[in-house]
Design an enzyme around this catalytic site. Structure first.
Site, PDB file in Angstrom:
ATOM      1  CG  ASN A 158      -1.178  -6.314  -5.237  1.00  0.00           C
ATOM      2  OD1 ASN A 158      -0.623  -6.295  -4.141  1.00  0.00           O
ATOM      3  ND2 ASN A 158      -1.167  -5.277  -6.046  1.00  0.00           N
TER       4      ASN A 158
ATOM      5  NE  ARG B   6      -4.562  -7.061  -2.238  1.00  0.00           N
ATOM      6  CZ  ARG B   6      -4.576  -5.951  -2.967  1.00  0.00           C
ATOM      7  NH1 ARG B   6      -5.502  -5.778  -3.901  1.00  0.00           N
ATOM      8  NH2 ARG B   6      -3.665  -5.005  -2.796  1.00  0.00           N
TER       9      ARG B   6
ATOM     10  CE  LYS C  85      -2.228   0.579  -7.682  1.00  0.00           C
ATOM     11  NZ  LYS C  85      -2.540  -0.836  -7.948  1.00  0.00           N
TER      12      LYS C  85
ATOM     13  CD  GLU D 141       0.523  -3.163  -8.026  1.00  0.00           C
ATOM     14  OE1 GLU D 141       1.299  -2.255  -7.661  1.00  0.00           O
ATOM     15  OE2 GLU D 141      -0.615  -3.326  -7.549  1.00  0.00           O
TER      16      GLU D 141
ATOM     17  NE  ARG E  15      -8.690   3.105  -5.997  1.00  0.00           N
ATOM     18  CZ  ARG E  15      -7.804   2.299  -5.423  1.00  0.00           C
ATOM     19  NH1 ARG E  15      -7.623   2.346  -4.109  1.00  0.00           N
ATOM     20  NH2 ARG E  15      -7.094   1.440  -6.133  1.00  0.00           N
TER      21      ARG E  15
ATOM     22  N   GLY F  73       0.794  -1.217   0.000  1.00  0.00           N
ATOM     23  CA  GLY F  73       0.000   0.000   0.000  1.00  0.00           C
ATOM     24  C   GLY F  73       0.829   1.270   0.000  1.00  0.00           C
TER      25      GLY F  73
ATOM     26  CD  GLU G  93      12.110  -2.030  -5.960  1.00  0.00           C
ATOM     27  OE1 GLU G  93      11.505  -0.982  -6.260  1.00  0.00           O
ATOM     28  OE2 GLU G  93      11.572  -3.140  -5.935  1.00  0.00           O
TER      29      GLU G  93
ATOM     30  CD  GLU H   5       3.449  -4.191  -4.675  1.00  0.00           C
ATOM     31  OE1 GLU H   5       3.121  -4.886  -3.697  1.00  0.00           O
ATOM     32  OE2 GLU H   5       3.475  -2.947  -4.660  1.00  0.00           O
TER      33      GLU H   5
END
Length: 466
Positions: free
Chosen positions: A292, A294, A238, A276, A340, A166, A202, A290
């Site tokens: 996710n 789900r 996001k 991602e 959103r 997140g 990174e 990464e």
């Protein structure tokens, strides 16, 4: 496999619980809503065939309580659990406990969740699969080791929590002194937030687009459902997503999606997942960051441009059905965007605004979809995420999808609490968004300029963004 799904427990709340309930009922699967005391009058509770109260309002005693959720499944006779997103959705121990109880976990197996949930392990796995990753390090324990790796990676670089998510636990440093100062702080923050002090480095990509690829797999066969653009973020959260990304050429899109398939096949992935990437606009390169394991908040934009119901497919795969979608059957049609709508005041630094919804009128019409758990008279609990709704629009092309988004927001009424609909109206007025010219840092720059412009005295030149 524990057999066929006979009754499904939804171990989540809010709009994603409503989304899962409707998808399951469309497949003829009875649904049990696992609700905290604060959600006993929620829309999910009203829509489900049954409701089980799993504990007090606090998430630690309800939606994050593994024993309470397993007891709810036993009590209701549910033999499958869908975790939604957030809460325990990427908790390997939860998936393991579900399977040990002889129940069906709607998602990948615990080992896949464990490997891909550890960002350092995920990077190694991606590299093993031949997928490009952002230049970085393994998990590091000392400042000296971090400085040695940073010299190889190059500054600026990011300190990242290996168990993070997140956007939390990330610090950008420009030199060795800053790294020495911030490294132990990052370790402490990671330990406090995620229970692990493991961090790694990174390379920091200054002009990066955040692009992700949706995949579906049944453990043997895997397909991609193209890409999503998620670069418009505030504090790495996001806020506005679209599909497909306006930044990619057809050739770049194919390269990206093929890369995602490589990793998904390497994992023998089962369920819905999202890979991602950062797209380095300067170098023209993609780097995996990464996965996710789900369903994502922004999954509706993919459904709008492909016509594939991702949640129903999650349930069908968990039910032991083979994935019958062939890659050539999945086509990209048009463009979609998602806004959103959160119970936050964008004019007061996004201060949370729980309260009672006095009235609501959702937009409609061709190409408009609203995913929400809110109704008139609904009291927004103060203990959870502030998401009220997702307004999604589709068009034959990107300009039409954006114009429908403007029209949808213009007809949206959500009375009683401050919310971010006004922010999205402003965003959709910006020529930079219309042109698709933005990166992961752009939204915060726009917001800073908007705030400065709003405080500019009369007669002075106002900067763009108003």
């Amino acid at each position: 496999m524990a057999g066929k799904i006979t009754k499904l427990l939804v171990a989540n709340r809010g709009e994603i619980a409503v989304r899962i309930i409707r998808a399951a009922q469309a497949l003829g699967i009875p649904v049990v809503a696992a609700c905290s005391e604060a959600d006993k009058d929620s829309l999910a509770a009203h829509l489900a065939d049954e409701t089980v109260i799993i504990g007090p309002a606090q998430a630690a005693q309800s939606y994050l309580n593994i024993n309470a959720l397993l007891n709810a499944a036993t009590q209701s006779g549910a033999n499958a659990i869908h975790p939604g997103y957030g809460f325990l959705s990427e908790n390997a121990q939860f998936a393991e406990r579900v399977e040990q109880a002889g129940l069906i976990f709607v998602g990948p197996d615990a080992q896949t969740i464990r490997v891909m949930g550890d960002k350092a392990a995920a990077r190694r796995t991606a590299a093993e699969a031949g997928v490009p990753v952002v230049p970085g390090s393994r998990v590091l324990e000392t400042v000296q080791a971090a400085q040695a790796h940073a010299a190889q990676i190059g500054y600026p670089c990011m300190i990242k929590a290996a168990a993070g998510g997140g956007g939390r636990g990330i610090r950008v440093v420009d030199n060795g002194d800053a790294l020495a100062r911030e490294f132990p702080v990052a370790q402490s923050e990671s330990k406090a937030a995620f229970g692990s002090s493991a961090v790694y480095l990174e390379r920091f990509i200054a002009r990066a687009r955040h692009v992700e690829v949706q995949i579906l797999g049944d453990g043997e066969h895997v397909v991609h459902l193209f890409d999503r653009e998620c670069s418009l973020q505030r504090r790495r959260q996001k806020m506005f997503e679209e599909a497909p990304s306006p930044a990619l050429s057809d050739e770049q899109r194919k390269t990206l999606c093929d890369s995602a398939l490589q990793l998904a096949r390497h994992l023998r992935y089962r369920g819905a997942g999202t890979l991602e990437y950062l797209f380095d606009e300067v170098r023209g390169e993609f780097c995996f960051i990464e996965m996710n394991t789900r369903i994502q908040v922004e999954h509706p934009v993919t459904e709008m441009v492909t016509g594939v119901d991702l949640v129903q497919w999650m349930l069908r795969i968990a039910n032991g059905e083979p994935l019958t979608l062939a890659q050539e059957d999945i086509t990209l049609h048009g463009s979609a965007c998602e806004m959103r709508i959160n119970a936050e005041d964008p004019d007061k630094n996004f201060f949370p605004c729980p309260g009672v919804i006095d009235g609501v009128v959702w937009p409609g019409g061709e190409g408009v979809r609203v995913d929400s758990h809110v109704y008139s008279g609904y009291r927004i609990p103060p203990w959870y995420d502030s998401l009220l709704a997702k307004v999604i629009t589709w068009g034959e092309n990107r300009p039409q999808a954006l114009e429908r988004a403007r029209q949808a927001l213009g007809s949206l009424e959500l009375r009683g609490v401050k919310n971010t609909a006004s922010l999205h109206k402003w965003l959709l007025s910006l020529p930079q968004l219309e042109a698709g010219e933005f990166t992961t840092t752009t939204l915060e720059q726009w917001l800073a300029e908007r705030n400065q412009s709003a405080s500019t005295p009369a007669g002075e030149v106002r900067r763009y963004g108003q």
